[in-house]
Write an enzyme that holds these catalytic residues in place. Structure first.
Site, PDB file in Angstrom:
ATOM      1  N   ASP A  33       0.828  -1.210   0.000  1.00  0.00           N
ATOM      2  CA  ASP A  33       0.000   0.000   0.000  1.00  0.00           C
ATOM      3  C   ASP A  33       0.862   1.259   0.000  1.00  0.00           C
ATOM      4  O   ASP A  33       0.632   2.187  -0.782  1.00  0.00           O
ATOM      5  CB  ASP A  33      -0.945  -0.003   1.210  1.00  0.00           C
ATOM      6  CG  ASP A  33      -1.861  -1.211   1.215  1.00  0.00           C
ATOM      7  OD1 ASP A  33      -2.640  -1.359   0.267  1.00  0.00           O
ATOM      8  OD2 ASP A  33      -1.790  -2.011   2.162  1.00  0.00           O
ATOM      9  N   GLU A 143      -9.012  -2.111   4.757  1.00  0.00           N
ATOM     10  CA  GLU A 143      -8.545  -1.612   6.048  1.00  0.00           C
ATOM     11  C   GLU A 143      -9.482  -0.532   6.588  1.00  0.00           C
ATOM     12  O   GLU A 143      -9.769  -0.487   7.788  1.00  0.00           O
ATOM     13  CB  GLU A 143      -7.127  -1.046   5.885  1.00  0.00           C
ATOM     14  CG  GLU A 143      -6.087  -2.124   5.606  1.00  0.00           C
ATOM     15  CD  GLU A 143      -4.757  -1.566   5.144  1.00  0.00           C
ATOM     16  OE1 GLU A 143      -3.749  -2.267   5.306  1.00  0.00           O
ATOM     17  OE2 GLU A 143      -4.729  -0.437   4.592  1.00  0.00           O
TER      18      GLU A 143
END
Length: 246
Positions: A33, A143
């Site tokens: 990420d 997330e």
């Protein structure tokens, strides 16, 4: 994906311009990420972007992977080791907690990890202030939905460009951007402790969360875990709660 990358780059440029600032900064963890965000901000601000590597009781392999991302993106970077700073702070906290009747070793372990995330956030903003940069976060849709981030830690940022992208889509972005293959394929981990992985800690997989977010059918056990994580983490996605004006 290239079209989405172009739109993300334009959005980043627009948000920095709106803020009247100069560029963008990201913490590079060595994971996929942050690697994607590193490449994005380098494209958006070729001369005014910065990656910050912040070891803090970290696995040395994470820093090695972070440096691979620096090389693949060409971004300017700094390394600020927070290990001794964290040790000084948390040893004092732990010493005092152990003197109370409510000392909880398991909770303290999580507090230790969250303190590291918040030290990194503090460091990012101190450096960002120097350069006049916005702090760009790395949370993806999975997330964000499950609350798998530290409040005022990795969740304490100005921009979240990946928040609508599933983990699978982040991998597609990574391939299109030229993120190193071993960073793309490594097991997702926040590096909180030895052997820690995101999926073991959450109790489900990113694949299952991605399917759930896309409205696809998932096993009942995974659905219940995902919904519990989401419901428990509402406060992380909102501003501090305030009472009505009396």
């Amino acid at each position: 994906m290239e079209q989405k990358i172009e739109k993300l780059v334009q959005w980043l440029q627009d948000k920095v311009k709106e803020a009247g600032l100069n560029g963008a900064i990201v913490g590079i963890s060595g994971g996929i990420d942050s690697a994607v965000v590193t490449h994005l901000i380098k494209r958006a601000f070729p001369e005014q972007s910065l990656g910050l590597i912040m070891p803090c009781k970290s696995n040395p392999h994470d820093q090695q992977d972070a440096l691979k991302v620096v090389e693949s993106s060409g971004i300017n970077h700094l390394v600020i080791d927070l290990t001794s700073t964290h040790q000084t702070l948390f040893s004092q906290i732990e010493e005092q907690l152990k003197q109370t009747s409510q000392w909880n070793e398991k909770a303290a372990k999580l507090g230790d990890a969250n303190t590291r995330a918040r030290l990194r956030m503090t460091t990012l903003y101190a450096v960002a202030n120097n350069f006049g940069y916005l702090v760009v976060g790395t949370d993806n849709a999975a997330e964000w939905h499950t609350g798998y981030f530290t409040k005022y830690g990795d969740g304490g940022v100005d921009l979240v460009p990946l928040v609508h992208f599933t983990k699978g889509e982040v991998r597609e972005l990574a391939v299109a951007l030229g993120v190193p293959e071993d960073v793309i394929t490594k097991a997702p981990s926040a590096g909180l402790w030895e052997g820690q992985t995101d999926e073991n800690e959450m109790g489900t997989t990113y694949n299952m969360i991605d399917k759930y977010l896309k409205g696809e059918e998932v096993p009942e056990e995974d659905r219940l875990i995902i919904e519990k994580l989401h419901n428990q983490s509402h406060h992380k996605r909102e501003l501090a709660a305030a009472p009505p004006k009396f």
